[in-house]
Scaffold this motif. Sequence first.
Motif, short mmCIF file in Angstrom:
data_model
loop_
_atom_site.label_atom_id
_atom_site.label_comp_id
_atom_site.label_asym_id
_atom_site.label_seq_id
_atom_site.Cartn_x
_atom_site.Cartn_y
_atom_site.Cartn_z
N VAL A 1 0.86 -1.17 0.00
CA VAL A 1 0.00 0.00 0.00
C VAL A 1 0.90 1.23 0.00
O VAL A 1 1.73 1.40 0.91
CB VAL A 1 -0.92 0.02 1.24
N LEU B 1 1.39 5.43 -0.28
CA LEU B 1 0.81 6.76 -0.14
C LEU B 1 1.75 7.77 -0.77
O LEU B 1 2.93 7.84 -0.41
CB LEU B 1 0.60 7.10 1.33
N GLU C 1 0.18 14.68 -3.48
CA GLU C 1 -0.34 15.24 -4.72
C GLU C 1 0.83 15.78 -5.54
O GLU C 1 1.77 16.35 -5.00
CB GLU C 1 -1.32 16.38 -4.41
N GLU D 1 -1.08 -0.92 -4.44
CA GLU D 1 -2.28 -0.10 -4.25
C GLU D 1 -1.80 1.32 -3.94
O GLU D 1 -1.13 1.55 -2.93
CB GLU D 1 -3.11 -0.64 -3.10
N VAL D 2 -2.13 2.26 -4.82
CA VAL D 2 -1.59 3.61 -4.72
C VAL D 2 -2.69 4.59 -4.34
O VAL D 2 -3.75 4.62 -4.97
CB VAL D 2 -0.94 4.04 -6.05
N TYR D 3 -2.42 5.38 -3.31
CA TYR D 3 -3.36 6.39 -2.85
C TYR D 3 -2.67 7.75 -2.80
O TYR D 3 -1.62 7.89 -2.16
CB TYR D 3 -3.91 6.03 -1.46
N GLN D 4 -3.25 8.73 -3.49
CA GLN D 4 -2.71 10.08 -3.43
C GLN D 4 -3.27 10.81 -2.21
O GLN D 4 -4.48 10.79 -1.98
CB GLN D 4 -3.03 10.85 -4.71
N VAL D 5 -2.38 11.41 -1.46
CA VAL D 5 -2.76 12.13 -0.25
C VAL D 5 -2.86 13.62 -0.57
O VAL D 5 -1.97 14.19 -1.20
CB VAL D 5 -1.71 11.90 0.86
N ARG D 6 -3.93 14.23 -0.11
CA ARG D 6 -4.07 15.67 -0.31
C ARG D 6 -3.14 16.40 0.65
O ARG D 6 -3.48 16.64 1.80
CB ARG D 6 -5.52 16.10 -0.08
N ALA E 1 1.80 12.51 3.86
CA ALA E 1 1.71 11.10 3.48
C ALA E 1 2.51 10.23 4.44
O ALA E 1 2.08 9.13 4.83
CB ALA E 1 2.22 10.91 2.05
N SER F 1 1.16 7.14 6.79
CA SER F 1 1.69 5.77 6.68
C SER F 1 1.99 5.19 8.06
O SER F 1 1.74 4.00 8.31
CB SER F 1 2.95 5.75 5.80
#
Length: 337
Positions: free
Chosen positions: A157, A159, A162, A178-183, A189, A193
Amino acid sequence: MGRVIGLRCVSCGRIYSPDEVEYVCPRCGPIRGTLEVLYDYDDLKKNLKVADIERGPLSQWRYLPLLPVSGSRGLPRLRVGWTPLYRSKNLEKDFDFGELWLKDDGLNPSGSLKDRASQVAVAHALEKGREIMVAASTGNAASSLAVNAAPEGIRTVILVPEGAPRAKLAQLLVFGAEVYQVRGTYDDAYDLSIELALRKGWYLRSTAYNPYLGEGKKTVALELAEQLRWKAPDWVVIPVGDGCIFQSVWKGFRDLHRIGFIDSLPRLIGVQAEGCSPLKKAFFEGKETVEVRPVSTIADSIMVANPRDQVKALKAARESGGTFISVSDQEILNAIR
């Protein structure tokens, strides 16, 4: 594996057993309380020989006696380390150096030195029975984790802040992460994590907070010494963001010196971008930690406002008799061209 006898806080000096604390000193916290991995150096000095290392595989696992993993659950299968060291006679003439050597870690599986840390992290996660790993990254560390974890069947996973480069995101997705962009920023980020790792029991591959990552990165120093016939260079120049590679290089040379494999230690130069040089500022102001300010540079991989390995990095520069310098974005572009 090297026999780990403890984890020492770089600020208060307290030593914990490896089973007592997993990541940072609970007294000093995540910035001041980063931990240093300690081995039984007396035993290593007595029993480990240069020939033992030189008989090892042509990868970073040749240094297994100086690493905190045993390989009891298997070692990651991709080849990492034992990368070329090139002498640059043209640059020697340009800058009037006696000898100038360039270490090419671009030949690692993800094209980054950070594969060294990721492989140790994956091996450590396997030994702990962890099936999910999480990391925060501007791109390189995340790509490295995804590439090295995929063959071992570990879910990753990632993080990212932006604005992370699309090419780096594509590499992550190719290897099943699994990639999630953090605002927010890299620092946002990073904090997320840690929260996810502690809450869900995932294995954390975020630099500095996990003390074992630096042990993987230190293998570049072990290789440099071996490739120079077990001699330390006079100076080592290292780009710096979080400070983990910088302090790890110093740790690697110190470990070799403590067991008698090298007779001297190098001085380190950390290079930061002018628009993001908190460690340089703290170094010249005589501080132990940085002052967090807004930063901006085209060098996204080292754009870190709050370096997580700052205490170790500043100590490494001072203990080695080294320094920090900074370069402008234009100088970076000129060097690329």
